[in-house]
Write an enzyme that holds these catalytic residues in place. Structure first.
Site, PDB file in Angstrom:
ATOM      1  N   TRP A 117      22.165  13.878 -51.780  1.00 43.91           N
ATOM      2  CA  TRP A 117      23.227  13.045 -52.372  1.00 43.91           C
ATOM      3  C   TRP A 117      22.548  11.863 -53.051  1.00 43.91           C
ATOM      4  CZ3 TRP A 117      25.918   8.649 -49.465  1.00 43.91           C
ATOM      5  CH2 TRP A 117      27.008   8.162 -50.185  1.00 43.91           C
TER       6      TRP A 117
ATOM      7  N   ASP B 273      23.321  12.666 -41.319  1.00 46.93           N
ATOM      8  CA  ASP B 273      24.469  12.321 -42.145  1.00 46.93           C
ATOM      9  C   ASP B 273      25.532  13.398 -41.925  1.00 46.93           C
ATOM     10  OD1 ASP B 273      26.315  11.705 -44.032  1.00 46.93           O
ATOM     11  OD2 ASP B 273      24.888  11.315 -45.638  1.00 46.93           O
TER      12      ASP B 273
ATOM     13  N   LYS C 164      36.600  12.495 -45.961  1.00 43.07           N
ATOM     14  CA  LYS C 164      37.022  13.844 -46.355  1.00 43.07           C
ATOM     15  C   LYS C 164      37.891  14.492 -45.280  1.00 43.07           C
ATOM     16  CE  LYS C 164      33.933  12.688 -49.152  1.00 43.07           C
ATOM     17  NZ  LYS C 164      32.967  12.947 -50.153  1.00 43.07           N
TER      18      LYS C 164
HETATM   19  N1  PMP Z   1      27.002  11.223 -47.173  1.00 39.63           N
HETATM   20  C1  PMP Z   1      27.273  12.250 -47.972  1.00 39.63           C
HETATM   21  C2  PMP Z   1      26.374  13.428 -47.937  1.00 39.63           C
HETATM   22  C3  PMP Z   1      28.368  12.209 -48.818  1.00 39.63           C
HETATM   23  O1  PMP Z   1      28.609  13.238 -49.614  1.00 39.63           O
HETATM   24  C4  PMP Z   1      29.194  11.070 -48.824  1.00 39.63           C
HETATM   25  C5  PMP Z   1      30.403  10.961 -49.703  1.00 39.63           C
HETATM   26  N2  PMP Z   1      30.300  11.494 -50.951  1.00 39.63           N
HETATM   27  C6  PMP Z   1      28.863  10.019 -47.970  1.00 39.63           C
HETATM   28  C7  PMP Z   1      27.769  10.118 -47.153  1.00 39.63           C
HETATM   29  C8  PMP Z   1      29.653   8.737 -47.966  1.00 39.63           C
HETATM   30  O2  PMP Z   1      30.894   8.820 -47.450  1.00 39.63           O
HETATM   31  P1  PMP Z   1      31.957   7.648 -47.624  1.00 39.63           P
HETATM   32  O3  PMP Z   1      32.738   7.951 -48.837  1.00 39.63           O
HETATM   33  O4  PMP Z   1      32.749   7.728 -46.360  1.00 39.63           O
HETATM   34  O5  PMP Z   1      31.213   6.357 -47.725  1.00 39.63           O
END
Ligand code: PMP
Length: 397
Positions: free
Chosen positions: A127, A208, A243
Site C-alpha cells: 500500500w 497490518d 472497511k
Molecule cells: N492498511 C491498508 C493495507 C489499507 O489498505 C488501508 C486503507 N486503504 C489502511 C491500512 C488504512 O486504513 P484506514 O482508512 O482505516 O486508515
C-alpha cells in the site's frame, strides 16, 4: 513571501485518482481506484448494524467529555476479542486510534523511540502509504520480495530468503489478509514458516489488519495470528474498521501491542500513551462507540456479521463474473488467477500502457501497476469494462 519557492506536492497516487475521476465528464466512466466497498448500485451504504447502534448511542450517550488517551477500555476489549478471542489478554494492550493509518503511525512513532536505527521492511509491492508513514516517523525503509508477476502468486522462496537475512530488532510489516495491492495472501503454512523465522531471527512483526472478514471470514482471517501469540513474541497489530464496519469517515482503528510478558506490556504501553498524547491527545468517541455497541449486543453482532459476509460474497461473485465475461469478450489473456485473490483488490496483470489506455480512451480508472478495486465492478459497467480490457490488450500490448 513565505511560500514563494514552494512547488505543489505531488497528488496522492490513490486519492488523486478519485479527483481525476470526479472531473471526468465521460458518462461511461468507471472508478476502480480508491479502496471503498460499493454495492451493486455503486453506493457505499451505512451498514444496518451501524445505523441501529447509532440510534442506541444517540439515546444513551450522556456526556461528551474526553476519552482516556487509549480510548474506552471496553473498545480495547472488543478489539482483542475480535483479534484473539481475548486469549492472553494480560500480554496485550490496545489503543483506539484514528483509523488503521493512525494505528500504523502511533506504532511507528512509538517504535522510533526504542528502535531508532531499525529498518522497516515492506512487501514489494505494498500500500503506497506504508512507506510514507514509516518514513515520516523517521525510519529507513526497505523491501522484501512478495509478489511474483509470472505466477500471479507469492515469490515465497525469495521472500523467505530475505526474511531470514533481516537483522534482529528490525521491523517487518506484514499484511494479515487481502494484501493491498495484490490480493494475494500467504497460506497458513507459509504464515507458520514466517513466524518461525521471526522467532529465530528476532525481528519485530508489525501486522497490518485492515480487512478482517474480507478474506475468508472474521474467524478464518484472524486464525493466522494464533501461532504468533503461541510463539510468545512481541508484535503489533494495526486494525482498521473502515472497511469491515463501513466506518471510513469515522476514522476508527486500533493499535494492539503484544509483549512477551504482562509487565512488559504495561511498561511499553505507557510509552504508547505518551506517543498518542503529543499526536492527537485522545481519540474521538463516536466510531469506537459504534463498534463497542455492536459487539456487546448479540443481535447487532450477528447482523453485522451477516452484512460483512454479504460484502465478501458480492466481491467473490464479481471476481467470477469478471473472469467469465473477459473470456466471453475474447480477452487474449487468462484472468482465472483473479478468482484466487482475496479481498477488495486485484492485481489485474495489466501493464502500465494498458492502464493508461483504459484511463485515457475509456475513462476507466485504476491505480498504476494495474490494481483494481473489484467492488467498483457493477452489473451496470461490467460489460463495458470487459470489452474495454479486451480492447486494451489488443491495442496497447
Ligand atoms: N492498511 C491498508 C493495507 C489499507 O489498505 C488501508 C486503507 N486503504 C489502511 C491500512 C488504512 O486504513 P484506514 O482508512 O482505516 O486508515
Amino acid at each position: 513571501m513565505l511560500y514563494q519557492n514552494l512547488s505543489p506536492a505531488p497528488a496522492d497516487p490513490i486519492l488523486g485518482l478519485t479527483d481525476a475521476f470526479k472531473k471526468d465528464s465521460n458518462p461511461s466512466k468507471v472508478n476502480l481506484g480508491v479502496g471503498v466497498y460499493m454495492d451493486e448500485k455503486g453506493r457505499t451504504p451505512i451498514l444496518k448494524a451501524v445505523k441501529q447502534a447509532e440510534k442506541i448511542l444517540l439515546d444513551s450517550q450522556d456526556t461528551k467529555s474526553y476519552l482516556p488517551i487509549a480510548g474506552a477500555p471496553e473498545y480495547g476489549q472488543a478489539v482483542q476479542e475480535l483479534l484473539f478471542n481475548s486469549r492472553e489478554s494480560a500480554r496485550m494492550r490496545t489503543a483506539h486510534t484514528p483509523g488503521g493509518t493512525g494505528a500504523l503511525r502511533v506504532g511507528a512513532d512509538f517504535l522510533r523511540k526504542i528502535r531508532a536505527s531499525a529498518t522497516v521492511w515492506l512487501s514489494s509491492p505494498t500500500w503506497a502509504n506504508h512507506k510514507g508513514i514509516f518514513s515520516a516517523a523517521g525510519f529507513k525503509t526497505a523491501e522484501y520480495p512478495y509478489y511474483d508477476p509470472a505466477s500471479h502468486g507469492i515469490a515465497f522462496d525469495r521472500m523467505r530468503e530475505c526474511l531470514k537475512a533481516i537483522p534482529e530488532g528490525d521491523i517487518v510489516l506484514l499484511h494479515v489478509c487481502c494484501h493491498n495491492p495484490t490480493g494475494v495472501d500467504l497460506s497458513p503454512e507459509q504464515w507458520k514458516d514466517v513466524i518461525g523465522i521471526a522467532q529465530e531471527r528476532k525481528w519485530i512483526p508489525f501486522l497490518d489488519f485492515a480487512y478482517q472478514g474480507f478474506g475468508k471470514g472474521v474467524e478464518e482471517d484472524r486464525a493466522v495470528l494464533e501461532p504468533l501469540l503461541d510463539a510468545k513474541l512481541a508484535f503489533f497489530v494495526a486494525s482498521s474498521f473502515s472497511k469491515n464496519f463501513g466506518l471510513y469517515q469515522e476514522r476508527v482503528g486500533a493499535l494492539t501491542l503484544v509483549a512477551e510478558t504482562a509487565d512488559a506490556a504495561e511498561a511499553a504501553f505507557s510509552h504508547v500513551k505518551t506517543t498518542i498524547r503529543v499526536l492527537y491527545s485522545n481519540p474521538s468517541a463516536h466510531g469506537g462507540a459504534i463498534v463497542t455497541t455492536i459487539f456487546r449486543d448479540p443481535a447487532l453482532r450477528s447482523l453485522w456479521l451477516s452484512e460483512l459476509n454479504e460484502m465478501r460474497g458480492r466481491i467473490a461473485a464479481v471476481r467470477k463474473e469478471f473472469v467469465n465475461q473477459l473470456k466471453a469478450k475474447g480477452a487474449s489473456m487468462d484472468f482465472s488467477f483473479i478468482c484466487r485473490q482475496n479481498g477488495m483488490f486485484s492485481f489485474s496483470g495489466l501493464s502500465d500502457a494498458q492502464v493508461s489506455y483504459l484511463r485515457e480512451k475509456k475513462a476507466i480508472y485504476m491505480v498504476a501497476g494495474g490494481r483494481m478495486n473489484v467492488a467498483g465492478i457493477l452489473p451496470g459497467n461490467i460489460g463495458y469494462l470487459c470489452e474495454s480490457v479486451a480492447e486494451a490488450l489488443e491495442r496497447a500490448p
